[in-house]
Design a protein around this motif. Structure first.
Motif, PDB file in Angstrom:
ATOM      1  N   LYS A  36       0.783  -1.252  -0.042  1.00  9.20           N
ATOM      2  CA  LYS A  36       0.035  -0.043   0.164  1.00  9.20           C
ATOM      3  C   LYS A  36       1.043   1.617  -0.130  1.00  9.20           C
ATOM      4  CE  LYS A  36      -4.250  -1.965   2.014  1.00  9.20           C
ATOM      5  NZ  LYS A  36      -4.504  -2.460   3.515  1.00  9.20           N
ATOM      6  N   LEU A  37       0.838   1.928  -1.002  1.00  4.59           N
ATOM      7  CA  LEU A  37       1.541   3.151  -1.132  1.00  4.59           C
ATOM      8  C   LEU A  37      -0.008   4.463  -0.453  1.00  4.59           C
ATOM      9  CD1 LEU A  37       3.757   5.207  -1.983  1.00  4.59           C
ATOM     10  CD2 LEU A  37       2.780   5.233  -4.276  1.00  4.59           C
ATOM     11  N   LEU A  38       0.203   5.156   0.312  1.00  2.41           N
ATOM     12  CA  LEU A  38      -0.655   6.381   0.251  1.00  2.41           C
ATOM     13  C   LEU A  38       0.091   7.428  -0.382  1.00  2.41           C
ATOM     14  CD1 LEU A  38      -2.725   7.499   1.873  1.00  2.41           C
ATOM     15  CD2 LEU A  38      -1.137   8.363   4.129  1.00  2.41           C
ATOM     16  N   THR A  39      -0.482   7.667  -1.044  1.00  3.90           N
ATOM     17  CA  THR A  39      -0.576   9.750  -1.076  1.00  3.90           C
ATOM     18  C   THR A  39      -1.898  10.853  -0.640  1.00  3.90           C
ATOM     19  OG1 THR A  39      -2.039   9.205  -3.835  1.00  3.90           O
ATOM     20  CG2 THR A  39       0.595   8.647  -4.240  1.00  3.90           C
ATOM     21  N   LEU A  96       1.527  -1.066  -6.776  1.00  2.00           N
ATOM     22  CA  LEU A  96       0.586  -0.923  -5.853  1.00  2.00           C
ATOM     23  C   LEU A  96      -0.270  -0.454  -5.901  1.00  2.00           C
ATOM     24  CD1 LEU A  96       3.941   1.093  -5.538  1.00  2.00           C
ATOM     25  CD2 LEU A  96       4.294  -1.546  -5.279  1.00  2.00           C
ATOM     26  N   GLU A  97      -1.030  -1.025  -4.469  1.00  2.00           N
ATOM     27  CA  GLU A  97      -2.505  -0.211  -3.610  1.00  2.00           C
ATOM     28  C   GLU A  97      -2.088   0.924  -3.368  1.00  2.00           C
ATOM     29  OE1 GLU A  97      -5.613  -1.100  -0.747  1.00  2.00           O
ATOM     30  OE2 GLU A  97      -4.139  -2.736  -1.736  1.00  2.00           O
ATOM     31  N   THR A  98      -2.292   1.917  -4.457  1.00  2.00           N
ATOM     32  CA  THR A  98      -2.247   3.118  -4.502  1.00  2.00           C
ATOM     33  C   THR A  98      -4.174   3.737  -3.583  1.00  2.00           C
ATOM     34  OG1 THR A  98      -1.132   3.382  -6.122  1.00  2.00           O
ATOM     35  CG2 THR A  98      -1.281   5.706  -5.701  1.00  2.00           C
ATOM     36  N   LEU A  99      -3.478   3.870  -2.819  1.00  2.00           N
ATOM     37  CA  LEU A  99      -4.403   5.247  -1.741  1.00  2.00           C
ATOM     38  C   LEU A  99      -4.215   6.392  -2.207  1.00  2.00           C
ATOM     39  CD1 LEU A  99      -4.619   2.928   0.945  1.00  2.00           C
ATOM     40  CD2 LEU A  99      -5.720   2.459  -0.801  1.00  2.00           C
ATOM     41  N   ALA A 100      -5.750   7.253  -2.301  1.00  2.00           N
ATOM     42  CA  ALA A 100      -5.273   9.002  -2.312  1.00  2.00           C
ATOM     43  C   ALA A 100      -5.968   9.145  -1.519  1.00  2.00           C
ATOM     44  CB  ALA A 100      -5.478   9.478  -3.753  1.00  2.00           C
ATOM     45  N   ASP A 150      -2.530  14.409  11.434  1.00  2.00           N
ATOM     46  CA  ASP A 150      -3.195  12.959  12.065  1.00  2.00           C
ATOM     47  C   ASP A 150      -4.068  12.582  11.328  1.00  2.00           C
ATOM     48  OD1 ASP A 150      -2.084  14.192  14.978  1.00  2.00           O
ATOM     49  OD2 ASP A 150      -3.036  16.275  14.406  1.00  2.00           O
ATOM     50  N   GLU A 151      -4.321  13.003  10.660  1.00  2.00           N
ATOM     51  CA  GLU A 151      -5.887  12.168   9.965  1.00  2.00           C
ATOM     52  C   GLU A 151      -4.711  11.041   9.173  1.00  2.00           C
ATOM     53  OE1 GLU A 151      -7.905  14.476   7.137  1.00  2.00           O
ATOM     54  OE2 GLU A 151      -8.780  12.121   6.107  1.00  2.00           O
ATOM     55  N   ALA A 152      -2.826  11.714   8.612  1.00  2.00           N
ATOM     56  CA  ALA A 152      -2.636  10.728   7.891  1.00  2.00           C
ATOM     57  C   ALA A 152      -2.338   9.855   8.376  1.00  2.00           C
ATOM     58  CB  ALA A 152      -1.172  11.207   7.262  1.00  2.00           C
ATOM     59  N   ILE A 153      -1.649   9.900  10.125  1.00  2.00           N
ATOM     60  CA  ILE A 153      -0.937   9.382  10.761  1.00  2.00           C
ATOM     61  C   ILE A 153      -2.334   8.027  11.371  1.00  2.00           C
ATOM     62  CG2 ILE A 153      -0.172   8.465  12.842  1.00  2.00           C
ATOM     63  CD1 ILE A 153       1.129  11.473  12.956  1.00  2.00           C
ATOM     64  N   ARG A 154      -3.215   8.556  11.777  1.00  2.00           N
ATOM     65  CA  ARG A 154      -4.139   7.157  11.800  1.00  2.00           C
ATOM     66  C   ARG A 154      -4.605   6.296  10.682  1.00  2.00           C
ATOM     67  NH1 ARG A 154      -8.928  10.660  11.752  1.00  2.00           N
ATOM     68  NH2 ARG A 154      -7.491  12.315  12.812  1.00  2.00           N
ATOM     69  N   PHE A 155      -4.406   7.581   9.645  1.00  2.00           N
ATOM     70  CA  PHE A 155      -5.158   6.026   7.666  1.00  2.00           C
ATOM     71  C   PHE A 155      -3.545   4.747   8.351  1.00  2.00           C
ATOM     72  CE2 PHE A 155      -4.905   5.015   3.775  1.00  2.00           C
ATOM     73  CZ  PHE A 155      -6.570   5.197   3.342  1.00  2.00           C
ATOM     74  N   ILE A 156      -2.192   5.563   8.414  1.00  2.00           N
ATOM     75  CA  ILE A 156      -1.086   4.559   7.638  1.00  2.00           C
ATOM     76  C   ILE A 156      -1.411   3.456   8.773  1.00  2.00           C
ATOM     77  CG2 ILE A 156       1.707   4.521   8.104  1.00  2.00           C
ATOM     78  CD1 ILE A 156       1.105   7.798   7.408  1.00  2.00           C
ATOM     79  N   GLN A 157      -1.651   3.469  10.053  1.00  2.00           N
ATOM     80  CA  GLN A 157      -1.503   2.709  11.148  1.00  2.00           C
ATOM     81  C   GLN A 157      -2.842   1.688  10.743  1.00  2.00           C
ATOM     82  OE1 GLN A 157      -2.112   5.118  15.027  1.00  2.00           O
ATOM     83  NE2 GLN A 157      -0.017   5.124  14.591  1.00  2.00           N
ATOM     84  N   GLU A 158      -3.775   2.427  10.563  1.00  2.00           N
ATOM     85  CA  GLU A 158      -5.769   1.277  10.394  1.00  2.00           C
ATOM     86  C   GLU A 158      -5.268   0.879   9.075  1.00  2.00           C
ATOM     87  OE1 GLU A 158      -9.017   4.245  10.403  1.00  2.00           O
ATOM     88  OE2 GLU A 158      -8.127   4.780  12.775  1.00  2.00           O
ATOM     89  N   ASN A 159      -4.990   1.177   8.094  1.00  2.00           N
ATOM     90  CA  ASN A 159      -4.713   0.628   7.010  1.00  2.00           C
ATOM     91  C   ASN A 159      -3.358  -0.525   6.738  1.00  2.00           C
ATOM     92  OD1 ASN A 159      -6.946   1.531   5.368  1.00  2.00           O
ATOM     93  ND2 ASN A 159      -6.322   3.337   6.191  1.00  2.00           N
ATOM     94  N   TYR A 213       3.268  10.512  -8.663  1.00  2.00           N
ATOM     95  CA  TYR A 213       3.361   9.274  -7.457  1.00  2.00           C
ATOM     96  C   TYR A 213       2.250   8.268  -7.512  1.00  2.00           C
ATOM     97  CZ  TYR A 213       5.451  13.385  -4.944  1.00  2.00           C
ATOM     98  OH  TYR A 213       6.228  14.975  -4.518  1.00  2.00           O
ATOM     99  N   GLN A 214       1.037   8.598  -8.287  1.00  2.00           N
ATOM    100  CA  GLN A 214       0.379   7.590  -8.054  1.00  2.00           C
ATOM    101  C   GLN A 214       0.632   6.520  -9.548  1.00  2.00           C
ATOM    102  OE1 GLN A 214      -3.271   8.716  -6.794  1.00  2.00           O
ATOM    103  NE2 GLN A 214      -4.114   6.875  -7.924  1.00  2.00           N
ATOM    104  N   PHE A 215       0.515   7.587 -10.552  1.00  2.00           N
ATOM    105  CA  PHE A 215       1.248   7.007 -11.414  1.00  2.00           C
ATOM    106  C   PHE A 215       1.929   6.028 -11.417  1.00  2.00           C
ATOM    107  CE2 PHE A 215       4.531   6.531 -15.148  1.00  2.00           C
ATOM    108  CZ  PHE A 215       3.540   6.118 -16.513  1.00  2.00           C
TER     109      PHE A 215
END
Ligand SMILES: *Cc1c(COP(=O)(O)O)cnc(C)c1O
Length: 354
Positions: A100-103, A120-124, A136-145, A111-113
């Motif tokens: 999983k790659l977070l953008t 990769l599973e690209t998550l925007a 803070d939202e990004a940190i939560r998202f990284i941990q949860e996913n 990045y997405q390209f």
């Protein structure tokens, strides 16, 4: 009959603005081109080049000049054929299919390209109306996913907004995921993480010679990271990824710190003037809905009529970049900025009447 694999079937070649324009404010390039003295130095060095030989695989002279310019250890630097290539290498080799790659959205589209090309599973994650990355939202998202890597530009292209060092640090420290921090525009701001690259084993900072350094033509970018990541990047890149001419030009130009600092200051001044001009117009014309504060060499404007305005500017031989409901205008020379602002005023007056 040969059939293209699925991921490639819908793709079309990257199409930058085509055609000839009198004024190019669309690609965030520097408006400075190397002066006569620098061109002479290039020519002198070129004459000594052994064109029959492969380039130095590790671009040692260019990396050394980069390391001195930015005050980072030479052993932490890897050169790429533009930072674009480095983004591709990171996605294709430091990550594996399905990771999983977070953008974030909006952010630099490459990045997405590359994430998608390398399966990769690209998550925007949307930045919402503020267009500001919420750490803070990004940190939560990284941990949860279970995100493997996160990549973003700071300051951001296209929004021109910056994220404080404090917030970037918080993100890096919160996770074991790889953090790829694209500082393509950090020369125009003062929140670089370059001085701290040796403190984090999950951080790669990307830099480019295409913007403040004014050398987009040569295709030269750098990745800065601790030894484990640096050795991995050097191991997986193609052996002769940076050609000899580029290495030579890069080493020369990065050796001219005073000149580059002067250019950078002038570029920031030009952007401030452009921004003031746009703010002035926004006060007169509601079509310019919001002019964002900028930490870069371009200005981002919210504007529902973006497409119409871009087309009208193009008819006057002025190129700017249009996103869905936004305009992005690169700061040019004072003459270019003035010509752009005059043309835009004329267009807004006409639009207002229509
Ligand atoms: C322009 C830009 C780059 C530069 O890419 P190069 O391949 O080095 O020219 C990288 N990242 C961002 C966000 C950019 O806007």
């Amino acid at each position: 009959m040969y059939t293209l694999c699925e991921k490639v079937q819908g793709l079309t070649p990257y199409a930058p603005l085509s055609g000839q324009y009198r004024i190019r404010l669309d690609a965030n390039e520097s408006y400075f081109t190397p002066d006569a003295m620098m061109m002479e130095r290039f020519a002198k060095e070129l004459a000594r080049l052994d064109l029959n030989r492969y380039p130095d695989p590790y671009a040692v002279e260019a990396c050394k000049a980069f390391a001195e310019f930015y005050g980072v250890p030479e052993s932490s630097v890897t050169a790429g054929n533009g930072s674009d290539e480095l983004i591709g290498i990171i996605c294709g080799s430091l990550l594996q299919k399905g990771d999983k790659l977070l953008t974030f959205s909006p952010d630099f589209s490459m990045y997405q390209f590359y994430g998608e090309i390398y399966e990769l599973e690209t998550l925007a994650l949307s930045k919402g109306d503020s267009l500001q990355l919420d750490v803070d939202e990004a940190i939560r998202f990284i941990q949860e996913n279970g995100v493997s890597a996160v990549i973003f530009s700071n300051p951001c292209n296209p929004t021109s907004l910056g994220l404080s060092r404090e917030k970037v640090r918080k993100l890096i420290r919160s996770t074991e995921a790889l953090v790829v921090l694209d500082e393509a525009y950090m020369d125009f701001w003062d929140q670089s993480m370059l001085p701290e690259t040796q403190q984090y084993d999950n951080l790669i900072v990307l830099k480019t010679c295409s913007k403040a350094i004014g050398m987009a033509a040569i295709r030269l970018g750098f990745a800065v990271a601790k030894p484990t990541l640096t050795l991995a990047l050097r191991a997986v890149k193609s052996p002769y990824n940076v050609n000899s001419m580029t290495q030579l030009f890069g080493a020369q130009v990065l050796g001219c710190k005073e000149y580059l600092d002067w250019c950078c200051k002038a570029l920031v001044k030009s952007r401030e003037a452009l921004q003031q001009g746009l703010e002035g117009l926004a006060a007169r014309f509601p079509a310019l809905e919001q002019v964002y504060p900028s930490c870069t060499n371009f200005v981002f404007v919210r504007c529902s009529a973006a497409k119409t305005i871009q087309t009208a500017l193009a008819e006057r031989s002025i190129a700017v970049r249009c996103f869905d409901g936004y305009l992005r205008i690169t700061a040019g020379s004072s003459e270019e900025n003035a010509a752009f602002l005059a043309a835009l005023t004329e267009i807004l007056v006409k639009e207002g009447k229509a």
